[in-house]
Write a protein that holds these residues in place. Structure first.
Motif, short mmCIF file in Angstrom:
data_model
loop_
_atom_site.label_atom_id
_atom_site.label_comp_id
_atom_site.label_asym_id
_atom_site.label_seq_id
_atom_site.Cartn_x
_atom_site.Cartn_y
_atom_site.Cartn_z
N GLU A 72 58.13 34.75 44.32
CA GLU A 72 56.77 34.32 44.37
C GLU A 72 56.33 34.60 45.54
O GLU A 72 56.65 34.31 46.51
N ARG A 73 55.12 35.19 45.52
CA ARG A 73 54.63 35.90 46.81
C ARG A 73 53.07 35.43 46.85
O ARG A 73 52.13 36.07 46.09
N ASP A 74 52.75 34.41 47.61
CA ASP A 74 51.27 34.22 47.85
C ASP A 74 50.59 34.83 48.83
O ASP A 74 51.07 35.75 49.60
N VAL A 75 49.36 34.53 48.98
CA VAL A 75 48.52 35.17 49.96
C VAL A 75 49.13 35.16 51.54
O VAL A 75 49.08 36.41 52.15
N VAL A 76 49.70 34.02 51.76
CA VAL A 76 50.01 34.06 53.27
C VAL A 76 51.31 35.12 53.25
O VAL A 76 51.33 35.71 54.24
N ALA A 77 52.27 35.25 52.43
CA ALA A 77 53.13 36.08 52.41
C ALA A 77 52.74 37.43 52.59
O ALA A 77 53.38 38.45 53.41
N TRP A 78 51.82 37.80 51.71
CA TRP A 78 51.14 39.46 51.54
C TRP A 78 50.53 39.56 53.02
O TRP A 78 50.61 40.55 53.48
N THR A 79 49.64 38.47 53.40
CA THR A 79 49.07 38.70 54.83
C THR A 79 50.09 38.83 56.09
O THR A 79 49.91 39.76 56.81
N ALA A 80 51.13 38.19 55.94
CA ALA A 80 52.36 38.15 57.01
C ALA A 80 52.72 39.82 57.09
O ALA A 80 52.96 40.35 58.04
N ALA A 96 48.36 50.17 52.74
CA ALA A 96 49.06 50.25 51.32
C ALA A 96 49.55 48.91 50.59
O ALA A 96 49.29 48.64 49.58
N VAL A 97 49.89 48.02 51.62
CA VAL A 97 50.12 46.62 51.07
C VAL A 97 49.06 45.75 50.72
O VAL A 97 49.26 45.23 49.55
N PHE A 98 48.09 46.14 51.41
CA PHE A 98 46.81 45.55 51.04
C PHE A 98 46.46 45.93 49.46
O PHE A 98 46.25 45.18 48.66
N CYS A 99 46.40 47.17 49.44
CA CYS A 99 46.07 47.57 47.97
C CYS A 99 47.07 47.14 46.94
O CYS A 99 46.47 46.80 45.78
N GLU A 100 48.28 47.14 47.35
CA GLU A 100 49.02 46.59 46.30
C GLU A 100 49.12 45.12 45.97
O GLU A 100 48.93 44.47 44.82
N MET A 101 48.65 44.51 47.21
CA MET A 101 48.27 42.98 46.71
C MET A 101 47.17 42.76 45.84
O MET A 101 46.88 42.00 45.02
N LEU A 102 45.91 43.65 46.11
CA LEU A 102 44.77 43.50 45.35
C LEU A 102 45.33 43.90 43.67
O LEU A 102 44.79 43.24 42.79
N ARG A 103 46.26 44.98 43.52
CA ARG A 103 46.57 45.31 42.16
C ARG A 103 47.35 43.99 41.59
O ARG A 103 47.54 44.02 40.26
N SER A 104 48.11 43.28 42.31
CA SER A 104 48.90 42.14 41.97
C SER A 104 47.72 40.87 41.64
O SER A 104 48.42 39.83 41.30
N ASP A 105 46.50 41.15 41.73
CA ASP A 105 45.62 40.13 41.52
C ASP A 105 45.75 39.07 42.45
O ASP A 105 45.50 37.71 42.02
#
Length: 603
Positions: A72-80, A96-105
DNA sequence: ATAGGGTTAG
């Protein structure tokens, strides 16, 4: 085990980190009464901590692997992850990670957006930046101070003008020192130090307390406009604010003194610094490289004896110093040091080496380095062209230019100066004129004073002085001393005294202290037999500092540099020099090949 | 648990 050893032993074995983190956790939970001691933190917090630790050590692959295994990856993990890639200057991955994050809703928060905006700034990608801006508005987090400052920074860096950055700045309700400093940096980094200083002044008038960040960028602004007066005032203010031991602030003050050509102040400032770092040394070495290259080299060895390891910046200055001094042997040793440390993958450094070999007369080594480069930038091509041009290989320069354009690199004014000057020295007049026309027609570059100076020189050298004069008359702006100077040179060479006098007068109107101009003018009068005028010019010259006008030549023999000027007696060696020269001339005549490089005619 | 601005080369 010393701290250093500990750091290097953990670099490739990240496991002990987990132990360290767990110890930290145990300590925290036993000391804090309010937290229940037996509830472990959720695994995602552990993992996020570990991701940050990996990035701190530059282990982005480890971080990515761990992130991929998280259930489970929350906003904090993505932001890190986004912050981590940005801190390693891998902005593309960050985006690229930011775009991936948006795609993961996963919805970004203010932390995410301020971090991703920093990546947009790093990529200089305005389109990404504006997309991030609209997302900030959509998620209602564009009111965050961090997001606002990051937007300001992104627009200041990515846009052609400061308009969008100023719009963001004006809309910030609570402007902190960070907002002001970001705006000052925006102006200063694009070369508008004057506006940077004006903003700094406004910041003080608005009673916003400047900190060390504000001072260092304000001093940088002074350096960029060459204002010693303002720089000195801000230096005094820095001392008053008690920031006299802040290394980055003092480094920028040191740099300011160097760039304003106040080496004495620079040396004094350096001597008074109680703490220094590698940048301190690099700044001073770079400063001396520009005006006293041999002092720059001795500072380099001093730096080594104080235990500092040189980096790419250091070597670039040292290589340039060898180029200025034309000391091939020394330059080759420096090149060896660069290879030994594996710095020869730095494009900027190889560019400096190409220039060094060319200036030391070793154009073949320049070309070899140039050919072996896996990647070249605009500076690489320009440096190689200037090298070839100064060795008289005009046609090679033209070939390089065409090759550069074919490889997809957009030429700038400097490249055109290299091409025009090469054409001028090789007598390729029509070719040069066609490049001059193509500047505006094909590349949308407006010729400036220096370019006109090159074209006047091109025509003048070929004896087409009348055309050169017509060009000067038809220029879209007032000619300056570089244009008149080029015309004057041609008049001198072709003994056109009336036009020469006019040109000389124009040079002196703009630059009354140019001793070289008086010299040329006095020679024109001498050639006409006007000895009264000649004497007047020579008298005017006497009072001025004309040390720099002496053309020097030098040669390096067995690790010693011998320099000499025209008519030099050169002590006991002169007899020997004359003998060698005679022999050389005899050989050249024998070969019938004297004008080899000068005879490249247009085909 | 995640976020801001500054200093050195070409």
């Amino acid at each position: 085990m010393s701290a250093n050893k500990l750091a290097s032993s953990t670099r490739f074995h990240p496991i002990p980190l987990i132990i360290r983190n767990s110890l930290q956790w145990i300590n925290n939970s036993t000391t804090l009464q309010s937290t229940p001691p037996f509830t472990p933190k959720p695994p995602s917090i552990w993992a996020t901590n570990l991701i940050k630790s990996y990035f701190d050590r530059g282990l982005s692959k480890h971080a990515r692997n761990l992130f991929d295994e998280m259930p489970e990856r929350d906003v904090v993990a993505w932001t890190a992850m986004i912050v981590g890639f940005t801190s390693c200057n891998d902005y593309t991955q960050s985006w690229a990670v930011f775009c991936e994050m948006l795609r993961s809703d996963i919805h970004p928060n203010a932390f995410t957006l301020s971090s991703v905006l920093k990546a947009c700034k790093g990529m200089k990608a305005l389109s990404c930046g504006t997309l991030a801006h609209s997302l900030a508005t959509k998620h209602g987090i564009d009111g965050s101070m961090y997001v606002q400052n990051a937007l300001l920074d992104m627009y200041a860096t990515c846009c052609a003008t400061m308009d969008d950055a100023l719009t963001v700045f004006n809309d910030i309700p609570l402007k902190t020192a960070v907002s002001w400093t970001t705006l000052i940096a925006g102006f200063t980094h694009r070369g508008d130090g004057y506006s940077g200083l004006q903003v700094f002044r406004q910041m003080l008038l608005d009673n916003v307390e400047p900190n060390s960040f504000s001072f260092s960028i304000a001093v940088r602004a002074c350096a960029s406009i060459g204002s010693y007066a303002y720089g000195k005032q801000i230096h005094a203010a820095v001392t008053k604010y008690g920031l006299h031991s802040d290394i980055p602030v003092l480094n920028s003050i040191l740099d300011m003194y160097c760039r304003c050509n106040y080496l004495c102040d620079a040396k004094r400032c350096f001597g008074e610094m109680t703490r220094r770092n590698l940048i301190t040394w690099n700044t001073l070495i770079a400063g001396y490289e520009r005006s006293d290259s041999s002092e720059s080299l001795s500072l380099f060895s001093q730096m080594g004896s104080e235990g500092y390891e040189p980096n790419c910046f250091t070597f670039t200055s040292i290589t340039a110093a060898c180029a200025n001094l034309a000391v091939l042997g020394c330059g080759q040793q420096v090149h060896g040091g660069i290879i030994r440390r594996g710095f020869d993958n730095s494009v900027a450094l190889v560019n400096a080496l190409i220039d060094m070999y060319a200036k030391c007369g070793n154009i073949n080594d320049s070309h070899k380095l140039f050919c072996d480069m896996p990647q070249r930038d605009l500076v690489s091509w320009t440096t190689m062209m200037i090298g070839y041009g100064s060795h008289g290989y005009g046609k090679e320069v033209i070939k390089l230019f065409d090759e550069m354009v074919r490889s997809g690199i957009q030429p700038d004014r400097i490249v055109f100066m290299a091409v025009l000057s090469a054409c001028s020295h090789a007598g390729l007049v029509n070719k040069g004129l066609s490049y001059f026309r193509s500047m505006l027609e094909d590349y949308n570059l407006n010729p400036d004073h220096e370019i006109y100076g090159c074209v006047v020189d091109l025509l003048g050298r070929a004896g087409r002085v009348e055309e050169a004069f017509q060009l000067v008359e038809s220029m879209p702006f007032e000619p300056d001393e570089s244009v008149w100077g080029a015309l004057l040179g041609a008049c001198k060479a072709y003994e056109l005294s009336n036009l020469g006098k006019l040109a000389a007068q124009r040079v002196l109107d703009t630059r009354p202290n140019m001793a070289g101009t008086y010299l040329l003018l006095s020679n024109i009068y001498a050639a006409e037999g006007k000895w009264g005028e000649f004497a007047k010019m020579r008298k005017l010259m006497k009072g001025m500092d004309n040390k720099k006008e002496v053309g020097k030549s030098w040669i390096e023999i067995r690790n010693e540099v011998y320099s000499f000027v025209v008519g030099d007696k050169m002590g006991p060696h002169i007899e020997c020099v004359h003998k060698v020269l005679k022999l050389l001339i005899w050989h050249m005549k024998d070969d019938g090949d004297v004008t080899d490089l000068d005879s490249q005619h247009e085909s």
